[in-house]
Motif scaffolding. Structure first.
Motif, PDB file in Angstrom:
ATOM      1  N   GLU A  70      -1.412  68.339  44.076  1.00  0.00           N
ATOM      2  CA  GLU A  70      -1.189  68.239  45.513  1.00  0.00           C
ATOM      3  C   GLU A  70      -1.331  69.622  46.113  1.00  0.00           C
ATOM      4  OE1 GLU A  70       2.690  66.808  46.662  1.00  0.00           O
ATOM      5  OE2 GLU A  70       3.666  67.910  45.066  1.00  0.00           O
ATOM      6  N   HIS A  71      -1.965  69.661  47.276  1.00  0.00           N
ATOM      7  CA  HIS A  71      -2.222  70.941  47.930  1.00  0.00           C
ATOM      8  C   HIS A  71      -2.564  70.666  49.391  1.00  0.00           C
ATOM      9  CE1 HIS A  71      -3.102  75.229  47.747  1.00  0.00           C
ATOM     10  NE2 HIS A  71      -4.129  74.993  48.555  1.00  0.00           N
ATOM     11  N   THR A  72      -2.341  71.659  50.223  1.00  0.00           N
ATOM     12  CA  THR A  72      -2.732  71.559  51.628  1.00  0.00           C
ATOM     13  C   THR A  72      -3.914  72.483  51.864  1.00  0.00           C
ATOM     14  OG1 THR A  72      -0.467  71.055  52.303  1.00  0.00           O
ATOM     15  CG2 THR A  72      -1.958  71.859  54.018  1.00  0.00           C
ATOM     16  N   PHE A  73      -4.987  71.909  52.363  1.00  0.00           N
ATOM     17  CA  PHE A  73      -6.172  72.657  52.773  1.00  0.00           C
ATOM     18  C   PHE A  73      -6.304  72.485  54.282  1.00  0.00           C
ATOM     19  CE2 PHE A  73      -7.394  71.123  48.458  1.00  0.00           C
ATOM     20  CZ  PHE A  73      -7.500  72.354  47.830  1.00  0.00           C
ATOM     21  N   GLU A  74      -6.237  73.577  55.013  1.00  0.00           N
ATOM     22  CA  GLU A  74      -6.394  73.550  56.474  1.00  0.00           C
ATOM     23  C   GLU A  74      -5.574  72.431  57.122  1.00  0.00           C
ATOM     24  OE1 GLU A  74     -10.486  73.709  57.717  1.00  0.00           O
ATOM     25  OE2 GLU A  74     -10.827  75.566  56.626  1.00  0.00           O
ATOM     26  N   ASN A  75      -4.295  72.388  56.820  1.00  0.00           N
ATOM     27  CA  ASN A  75      -3.339  71.436  57.399  1.00  0.00           C
ATOM     28  C   ASN A  75      -3.551  69.986  56.987  1.00  0.00           C
ATOM     29  OD1 ASN A  75      -1.866  73.441  58.812  1.00  0.00           O
ATOM     30  ND2 ASN A  75      -3.472  73.463  60.380  1.00  0.00           N
ATOM     31  N   LYS A  76      -4.388  69.725  56.009  1.00  0.00           N
ATOM     32  CA  LYS A  76      -4.543  68.376  55.458  1.00  0.00           C
ATOM     33  C   LYS A  76      -3.887  68.356  54.084  1.00  0.00           C
ATOM     34  CE  LYS A  76      -7.097  66.471  58.684  1.00  0.00           C
ATOM     35  NZ  LYS A  76      -6.592  65.446  59.552  1.00  0.00           N
ATOM     36  N   ARG A  77      -2.981  67.410  53.896  1.00  0.00           N
ATOM     37  CA  ARG A  77      -2.263  67.284  52.628  1.00  0.00           C
ATOM     38  C   ARG A  77      -3.057  66.396  51.667  1.00  0.00           C
ATOM     39  NH1 ARG A  77       2.616  64.570  55.049  1.00  0.00           N
ATOM     40  NH2 ARG A  77       0.819  63.701  56.085  1.00  0.00           N
ATOM     41  N   PHE A  78      -3.408  66.963  50.524  1.00  0.00           N
ATOM     42  CA  PHE A  78      -4.190  66.268  49.507  1.00  0.00           C
ATOM     43  C   PHE A  78      -3.320  65.944  48.300  1.00  0.00           C
ATOM     44  CE2 PHE A  78      -7.630  68.019  51.851  1.00  0.00           C
ATOM     45  CZ  PHE A  78      -8.778  67.350  51.498  1.00  0.00           C
ATOM     46  N   ALA A  79      -3.585  64.799  47.694  1.00  0.00           N
ATOM     47  CA  ALA A  79      -3.039  64.449  46.385  1.00  0.00           C
ATOM     48  C   ALA A  79      -4.201  63.934  45.546  1.00  0.00           C
ATOM     49  CB  ALA A  79      -1.946  63.395  46.492  1.00  0.00           C
ATOM     50  N   MET A  80      -4.121  64.168  44.241  1.00  0.00           N
ATOM     51  CA  MET A  80      -5.173  63.699  43.351  1.00  0.00           C
ATOM     52  C   MET A  80      -4.553  63.352  42.004  1.00  0.00           C
ATOM     53  SD  MET A  80      -8.671  65.675  42.091  1.00  0.00           S
ATOM     54  CE  MET A  80      -7.815  67.174  41.603  1.00  0.00           C
ATOM     55  N   ASN A  81      -4.969  62.232  41.452  1.00  0.00           N
ATOM     56  CA  ASN A  81      -4.657  61.844  40.083  1.00  0.00           C
ATOM     57  C   ASN A  81      -5.830  61.002  39.599  1.00  0.00           C
ATOM     58  OD1 ASN A  81      -3.501  58.803  39.438  1.00  0.00           O
ATOM     59  ND2 ASN A  81      -3.528  59.312  41.605  1.00  0.00           N
ATOM     60  N   HIS A  82      -5.781  60.554  38.385  1.00  0.00           N
ATOM     61  CA  HIS A  82      -6.913  59.812  37.835  1.00  0.00           C
ATOM     62  C   HIS A  82      -6.859  58.312  38.122  1.00  0.00           C
ATOM     63  CE1 HIS A  82     -10.275  58.931  35.236  1.00  0.00           C
ATOM     64  NE2 HIS A  82      -9.534  58.095  34.510  1.00  0.00           N
ATOM     65  N   PHE A  83      -5.689  57.747  38.212  1.00  0.00           N
ATOM     66  CA  PHE A  83      -5.544  56.297  38.142  1.00  0.00           C
ATOM     67  C   PHE A  83      -5.444  55.610  39.498  1.00  0.00           C
ATOM     68  CE2 PHE A  83      -3.932  58.076  34.186  1.00  0.00           C
ATOM     69  CZ  PHE A  83      -4.732  57.397  33.279  1.00  0.00           C
ATOM     70  N   ASP A  84      -6.199  54.536  39.656  1.00  0.00           N
ATOM     71  CA  ASP A  84      -6.190  53.753  40.892  1.00  0.00           C
ATOM     72  C   ASP A  84      -4.819  53.130  41.149  1.00  0.00           C
ATOM     73  OD1 ASP A  84      -6.713  52.209  38.574  1.00  0.00           O
ATOM     74  OD2 ASP A  84      -7.899  50.725  39.653  1.00  0.00           O
ATOM     75  N   TYR A  85      -4.164  52.637  40.112  1.00  0.00           N
ATOM     76  CA  TYR A  85      -2.873  51.976  40.296  1.00  0.00           C
ATOM     77  C   TYR A  85      -1.754  52.953  40.679  1.00  0.00           C
ATOM     78  CZ  TYR A  85      -2.295  53.334  35.374  1.00  0.00           C
ATOM     79  OH  TYR A  85      -2.243  54.037  34.193  1.00  0.00           O
ATOM     80  N   LEU A  86      -1.986  54.253  40.518  1.00  0.00           N
ATOM     81  CA  LEU A  86      -1.044  55.260  41.019  1.00  0.00           C
ATOM     82  C   LEU A  86      -1.470  55.773  42.393  1.00  0.00           C
ATOM     83  CD1 LEU A  86      -0.460  57.373  37.781  1.00  0.00           C
ATOM     84  CD2 LEU A  86       1.033  55.621  38.761  1.00  0.00           C
ATOM     85  N   ALA A  87      -2.760  55.932  42.595  1.00  0.00           N
ATOM     86  CA  ALA A  87      -3.267  56.503  43.853  1.00  0.00           C
ATOM     87  C   ALA A  87      -2.963  55.621  45.054  1.00  0.00           C
ATOM     88  CB  ALA A  87      -4.772  56.735  43.741  1.00  0.00           C
ATOM     89  N   LYS A  88      -3.091  54.334  44.910  1.00  0.00           N
ATOM     90  CA  LYS A  88      -2.894  53.450  46.069  1.00  0.00           C
ATOM     91  C   LYS A  88      -1.462  53.495  46.597  1.00  0.00           C
ATOM     92  CE  LYS A  88      -7.024  50.968  45.117  1.00  0.00           C
ATOM     93  NZ  LYS A  88      -7.779  49.765  45.008  1.00  0.00           N
ATOM     94  N   PRO A  89      -0.439  53.438  45.755  1.00  0.00           N
ATOM     95  CA  PRO A  89       0.927  53.608  46.278  1.00  0.00           C
ATOM     96  C   PRO A  89       1.171  55.008  46.853  1.00  0.00           C
ATOM     97  CG  PRO A  89       0.999  52.591  44.105  1.00  0.00           C
ATOM     98  CD  PRO A  89      -0.418  52.998  44.352  1.00  0.00           C
TER      99      PRO A  89
END
Length: 180
Positions: free
Chosen positions: A84-103
């Protein structure tokens, strides 16, 4: 600022080279949603020459060598299973799995959530959050008890417009075509 998003390389250096060639001309940051598979993929990702952020996928078996190789670069960073990181005031999250990303996207905590795993290109909105699965660089997916050929794809995200675009790799010509 433009962010490139790739996933599920599975050692396909040929498709990765085509994607990186297109990405390096327009993107400022590269996010990789996992499944590099082998440490030698780091040798290709380092050619992006700007910041590369990677999370591990379920097929990244040699974590020690991938991490060691990345630690010897100036631009590639490994973030374990979640970024997770903020780039230019946009909060990003990243992981590999679809079943985790959607929630995670539905939580309302992030502006952009990136993931891979299922080898299916997806750009969708969950409220104000943009959910991005760039699809597989490798050009295959497991279905119906066997591997099936699919079009290799990747995505970019424009922070200014809060919009994503998808691209396909033409494996015959080595070209890149916009999907949407």
């Amino acid at each position: 600022m433009r962010v490139a998003v790739i996933s599920d390389i599975h050692d396909n250096l040929w498709n990765l080279a085509v994607a990186l060639d297109a990405i390096k001309r327009t993107a400022d940051i590269l996010l990789c949603c996992g499944d590099l598979c082998s440490p030698f993929v780091i040798d290709e990702l380092v050619k992006f020459e700007r910041d590369v952020h990677i999370v591990f996928g379920n097929n990244d078996a040699d974590l020690y060598r991938i991490t060691t190789k990345a630690s010897k670069t100036s631009n590639v960073r490994i973030h374990g299973e979640f970024f997770e990181h903020t780039f230019e005031n946009k909060r990003f999250a990243m992981n590999h799995f679809d079943y985790l990303a959607k929630p995670i996207a539905k939580s309302g905590e992030y502006d952009v959530v990136c993931f891979g795993h299922n080898h299916e290109l997806e750009i969708a909105s969950h409220g104000a959050c943009l959910l991005i699965n760039p699809g597989p660089i490798m050009g295959a997916k497991f279905g119906k008890g066997r591997w099936e050929d699919v079009t290799p794809t990747f995505a970019t995200y424009d922070i200014t417009t809060h919009s994503a675009s998808a691209f396909s790799i033409d494996v015959k010509t080595g070209g890149v075509l916009p999907i949407r």
